[in-house]
Write a protein that holds these residues in place. Structure first.
Motif, mmCIF file in Angstrom:
data_model
loop_
_atom_site.group_PDB
_atom_site.id
_atom_site.type_symbol
_atom_site.label_atom_id
_atom_site.label_comp_id
_atom_site.label_asym_id
_atom_site.label_seq_id
_atom_site.Cartn_x
_atom_site.Cartn_y
_atom_site.Cartn_z
ATOM 1 N N SER A 93 0.833 -1.201 0.000
ATOM 2 C CA SER A 93 0.000 0.000 0.000
ATOM 3 C C SER A 93 0.871 1.256 0.000
ATOM 4 O O SER A 93 1.978 1.255 0.515
ATOM 5 C CB SER A 93 -0.915 0.006 1.223
ATOM 6 O OG SER A 93 -0.143 0.077 2.388
ATOM 7 N N GLU A 94 0.335 2.294 -0.623
ATOM 8 C CA GLU A 94 1.059 3.560 -0.679
ATOM 9 C C GLU A 94 1.020 4.252 0.671
ATOM 10 O O GLU A 94 0.056 4.135 1.420
ATOM 11 C CB GLU A 94 0.409 4.488 -1.707
ATOM 12 C CG GLU A 94 0.796 4.185 -3.113
ATOM 13 C CD GLU A 94 0.284 5.246 -4.063
ATOM 14 O OE1 GLU A 94 0.486 6.444 -3.785
ATOM 15 O OE2 GLU A 94 -0.316 4.855 -5.056
ATOM 16 N N GLN A 95 2.069 4.996 0.947
ATOM 17 C CA GLN A 95 2.117 5.770 2.175
ATOM 18 C C GLN A 95 1.180 6.976 2.038
ATOM 19 O O GLN A 95 1.141 7.632 0.998
ATOM 20 C CB GLN A 95 3.539 6.244 2.428
ATOM 21 C CG GLN A 95 3.687 6.980 3.727
ATOM 22 C CD GLN A 95 5.128 7.359 3.994
ATOM 23 O OE1 GLN A 95 6.019 7.042 3.245
ATOM 24 N NE2 GLN A 95 5.328 8.061 5.083
ATOM 25 N N TRP A 154 1.552 13.356 4.433
ATOM 26 C CA TRP A 154 1.322 14.053 5.704
ATOM 27 C C TRP A 154 0.156 15.039 5.655
ATOM 28 O O TRP A 154 -0.578 15.138 6.643
ATOM 29 C CB TRP A 154 2.609 14.703 6.237
ATOM 30 C CG TRP A 154 3.112 15.871 5.446
ATOM 31 C CD1 TRP A 154 4.078 15.879 4.485
ATOM 32 C CD2 TRP A 154 2.679 17.234 5.562
ATOM 33 N NE1 TRP A 154 4.254 17.132 3.990
ATOM 34 C CE2 TRP A 154 3.423 17.996 4.637
ATOM 35 C CE3 TRP A 154 1.728 17.884 6.358
ATOM 36 C CZ2 TRP A 154 3.245 19.371 4.474
ATOM 37 C CZ3 TRP A 154 1.552 19.254 6.195
ATOM 38 C CH2 TRP A 154 2.307 19.984 5.274
#
Length: 144
Positions: free
Chosen positions: A2-4, A7
């Protein structure tokens, strides 16, 4: 794999449920769409680069002044709409011919495009980036 999650999305999601309060920028107490962007900025980047002057709900519509667009271009990094990705700030023109005066932070919900924004009567929510919303996007910016 999965992609991060970027923020700005993580921080903006902390604001979900904050009531809509014109000109405010306090998580869980109240904010408007600009206040959400300001709060996300402060959480990661520190003090805002300038004091935001008082503004009306109609922004600069009577004058046709793209004040919000200019401010975004000054303090954020302009991006092509084709390069927009989660965590970017998008600017919306709510009606054809009107000034752009709504902001949101791109996100995803169940791998579908979405955005986090604040608006009257709803507060801060995460909404699907539906076709009607997509048509209103006029600019994209990244946090510095």
């Amino acid at each position: 794999m999965s992609e991060q999650v970027p923020w700005p999305v993580i921080e903006a999601r902390r604001w979900i449920g904050t009531p809509y309060v014109h000109q405010a920028s306090v998580r869980l107490a109240g904010c408007d769409c600009l206040g959400l962007i300001r709060g996300v900025w402060r959480a990661r980047l520190g003090a805002e680069p300038t004091r935001v002057p008082a503004y009306t709900r109609d922004w600069a519509e009577p004058q046709g002044d793209e004040r919000l667009w200019r401010a975004a271009a000054r303090y954020l990094r302009s991006k092509s709409l084709t390069d927009a990705c989660a965590g970017d700030v998008v600017l919306f023109r709510m009606r054809p011919g009107a000034v752009a005066k709504h902001l949101g932070i791109l996100s995803t919900q169940c791998e579908r495009p979405a955005f986090i924004h604040a608006y009257s009567g709803r507060g801060v929510v995460e909404s699907p980036m539906s076709i009607p919303w997509q048509r209103r996007v006029v600019a994209c910016f990244a946090f510095p």
